[in-house]
Design an enzyme around this catalytic site. Structure first.
Site, PDB file in Angstrom:
ATOM      1  N   HIS A 195       1.235  12.334  -6.853  1.00 17.58           N
ATOM      2  CA  HIS A 195       0.458  13.012  -5.624  1.00 17.58           C
ATOM      3  C   HIS A 195       0.761  14.466  -5.840  1.00 17.58           C
ATOM      4  O   HIS A 195       1.886  14.835  -6.156  1.00 17.58           O
ATOM      5  CB  HIS A 195       1.261  12.569  -4.253  1.00 17.58           C
ATOM      6  CG  HIS A 195       1.111  11.064  -3.872  1.00 17.58           C
ATOM      7  ND1 HIS A 195      -0.045  10.421  -4.154  1.00 17.58           N
ATOM      8  CD2 HIS A 195       2.016  10.396  -3.493  1.00 17.58           C
ATOM      9  CE1 HIS A 195       0.449   9.075  -3.532  1.00 17.58           C
ATOM     10  NE2 HIS A 195       1.481   9.169  -3.385  1.00 17.58           N
ATOM     11  N   HIS A 239       6.627  11.876  -1.208  1.00 13.96           N
ATOM     12  CA  HIS A 239       7.300  11.226  -2.373  1.00 13.96           C
ATOM     13  C   HIS A 239       6.425  11.157  -3.639  1.00 13.96           C
ATOM     14  O   HIS A 239       5.093  11.500  -3.649  1.00 13.96           O
ATOM     15  CB  HIS A 239       7.132   9.837  -1.931  1.00 13.96           C
ATOM     16  CG  HIS A 239       5.929   9.200  -1.915  1.00 13.96           C
ATOM     17  ND1 HIS A 239       5.283   9.155  -0.623  1.00 13.96           N
ATOM     18  CD2 HIS A 239       5.088   8.295  -2.714  1.00 13.96           C
ATOM     19  CE1 HIS A 239       4.249   8.543  -0.782  1.00 13.96           C
ATOM     20  NE2 HIS A 239       3.844   8.115  -2.110  1.00 13.96           N
ATOM     21  N   LYS A 297      -1.899   7.814 -10.571  1.00 13.58           N
ATOM     22  CA  LYS A 297      -2.925   7.263  -9.372  1.00 13.58           C
ATOM     23  C   LYS A 297      -2.226   8.116  -8.114  1.00 13.58           C
ATOM     24  O   LYS A 297      -1.001   8.626  -8.028  1.00 13.58           O
ATOM     25  CB  LYS A 297      -2.797   5.752  -9.158  1.00 13.58           C
ATOM     26  CG  LYS A 297      -1.327   5.624  -8.470  1.00 13.58           C
ATOM     27  CD  LYS A 297      -1.465   3.903  -8.739  1.00 13.58           C
ATOM     28  CE  LYS A 297       0.035   3.457  -8.017  1.00 13.58           C
ATOM     29  NZ  LYS A 297       0.467   3.796  -6.863  1.00 13.58           N
ATOM     30  N   ASP A 316       4.876   1.739 -10.597  1.00 15.13           N
ATOM     31  CA  ASP A 316       5.601   2.636  -9.957  1.00 15.13           C
ATOM     32  C   ASP A 316       7.338   2.444  -9.756  1.00 15.13           C
ATOM     33  O   ASP A 316       7.848   2.523  -8.797  1.00 15.13           O
ATOM     34  CB  ASP A 316       5.192   2.654  -8.151  1.00 15.13           C
ATOM     35  CG  ASP A 316       3.825   2.990  -8.241  1.00 15.13           C
ATOM     36  OD1 ASP A 316       3.135   3.058  -9.267  1.00 15.13           O
ATOM     37  OD2 ASP A 316       3.118   3.070  -7.045  1.00 15.13           O
ATOM     38  N   CYS A 346       1.898  -1.528  -3.374  1.00 10.53           N
ATOM     39  CA  CYS A 346       1.223  -0.899  -4.581  1.00 10.53           C
ATOM     40  C   CYS A 346       1.035  -2.319  -5.356  1.00 10.53           C
ATOM     41  O   CYS A 346      -0.031  -2.600  -5.995  1.00 10.53           O
ATOM     42  CB  CYS A 346       2.072   0.250  -5.382  1.00 10.53           C
ATOM     43  SG  CYS A 346       1.572   1.624  -4.477  1.00 10.53           S
ATOM     44  N   HIS A 350      -0.189  16.120  -0.149  1.00 11.09           N
ATOM     45  CA  HIS A 350      -1.158  15.060  -0.166  1.00 11.09           C
ATOM     46  C   HIS A 350      -1.575  14.324   1.256  1.00 11.09           C
ATOM     47  O   HIS A 350      -0.426  14.412   2.090  1.00 11.09           O
ATOM     48  CB  HIS A 350      -0.315  14.004  -0.975  1.00 11.09           C
ATOM     49  CG  HIS A 350      -1.604  12.627  -1.526  1.00 11.09           C
ATOM     50  ND1 HIS A 350      -1.346  11.401  -0.877  1.00 11.09           N
ATOM     51  CD2 HIS A 350      -2.410  12.609  -2.150  1.00 11.09           C
ATOM     52  CE1 HIS A 350      -2.263  11.014  -1.297  1.00 11.09           C
ATOM     53  NE2 HIS A 350      -3.185  11.511  -2.129  1.00 11.09           N
TER      54      HIS A 350
HETATM   55  C1  VGL Z   1       3.820   3.176  -2.710  1.00 14.32           C
HETATM   56  C2  VGL Z   1       3.735   3.910  -0.522  1.00 14.32           C
HETATM   57  C3  VGL Z   1       3.267   5.178  -0.812  1.00 14.32           C
HETATM   58  C4  VGL Z   1       4.101   2.054  -3.567  1.00 14.32           C
HETATM   59  C5  VGL Z   1       3.188   4.124  -3.126  1.00 14.32           C
HETATM   60  O1  VGL Z   1       4.472   2.055  -4.893  1.00 14.32           O
HETATM   61  O2  VGL Z   1       4.155   0.748  -3.168  1.00 14.32           O
HETATM   62  N1  VGL Z   1       4.108   2.707  -1.457  1.00 14.32           N
HETATM   63  N2  VGL Z   1       2.818   5.217  -2.146  1.00 14.32           N
HETATM   64 ZN    ZN Z   2       2.289   7.319  -2.935  1.00 13.79          ZN
END
Ligand code: VGL
Ligand code: ZN
Length: 208
Positions: free
Chosen positions: A53, A86, A111, A13, A156, A57
């Site tokens: 997303h 996001h 994801k 991410d 994540c 979402h």
């Molecule tokens: C994440 C919050 C929501 C991450 C992803 O990548 O840690 N955190 N979506």
């Molecule tokens: Zn997320």
């Protein structure tokens, strides 16, 4: 050192919305990018995870009238922390950091695509049943050891590391190639949970 072919690097991410200036900024999220690029050169197998997303979402506070980001609500699969919008599919915020340079990465695993289920983990969605297919992909390629870097360490990265262990992989997190959101002690809790689960916690100097 070039790591053996039974190991993979999972880069989690590293997307514009998680970088300072993005909608869900992780402090210093941009600082890890050069280190990740450097670490990746030690690995022949690199997989990238991308939070991806659909608009509206279920993890977005904006999808729940009267709710604010960082509140926790109950969804059919359990508690869900709500986030600012996001990493919406096909937006600039969902793109990788422009300096992320992983030309030899073989797979981008997206994801959080299910509108009703969040997925912090690159392996298993938040209902704890729906898999992304990543464990199968790695196993079919003979990979038994996964190193993880990226954002956010306490969400994540942690859930991916725990699920990697649960799926039978050796799992290591390279701490200085991660950054945390750190809400209400979530960073310290994440370190505890990973240690208890047998996730190895390393520094990049252990690999470089
Ligand atoms: C994440 C919050 C929501 C991450 C992803 O990548 O840690 N955190 N979506
Ligand atoms: Zn997320």
């Amino acid at each position: 050192m070039t790591t053996a072919s039974r190991t993979a690097l999972l880069v989690i991410d590293v997307q514009n919305d998680f970088i300072p200036g993005g909608s869900l900024p992780v402090p210093e999220g941009d600082r890890i990018v050069p280190l990740i690029n450097q670490l990746a050169r030690q690995f022949t197998q690199v997989v990238i995870a991308q939070d991806w997303h659909p608009k509206g979402h279920a993890s977005f506070a904006s999808s729940h009238p009267g709710r604010q980001p960082y509140e926790v609500i109950q969804l059919p699969y359990g508690e869900q922390k709500l986030w600012p919008d996001h990493c919406v599919q096909d937006t600039a915020g969902a793109e990788f950091h422009p300096q992320l340079h992983l030309p030899h990465a073989q797979l981008v695993i997206r994801k959080g695509c299910n509108p009703d289920i969040d997925s912090y983990s690159a392996f298993l969605e938040a209902d704890r049943r729906t898999t992304t297919g990543l464990a199968g992909y790695l196993k079919e390629r003979g990979i038994d050891t996964v190193y993880m870097v990226g954002l956010a360490l306490d969400f994540c990265v942690m859930f991916s590391a725990l699920d990697a262990r649960a799926a039978g992989f050796n799992a290591f997190v390279v701490l200085d190639a991660c950054r945390a959101i750190d809400l209400d002690g979530s960073l310290a809790a994440a370190i505890d949970r990973m240690q208890s689960a047998g996730v190895g916690l390393l520094q990049s100097t252990d690999l470089l």
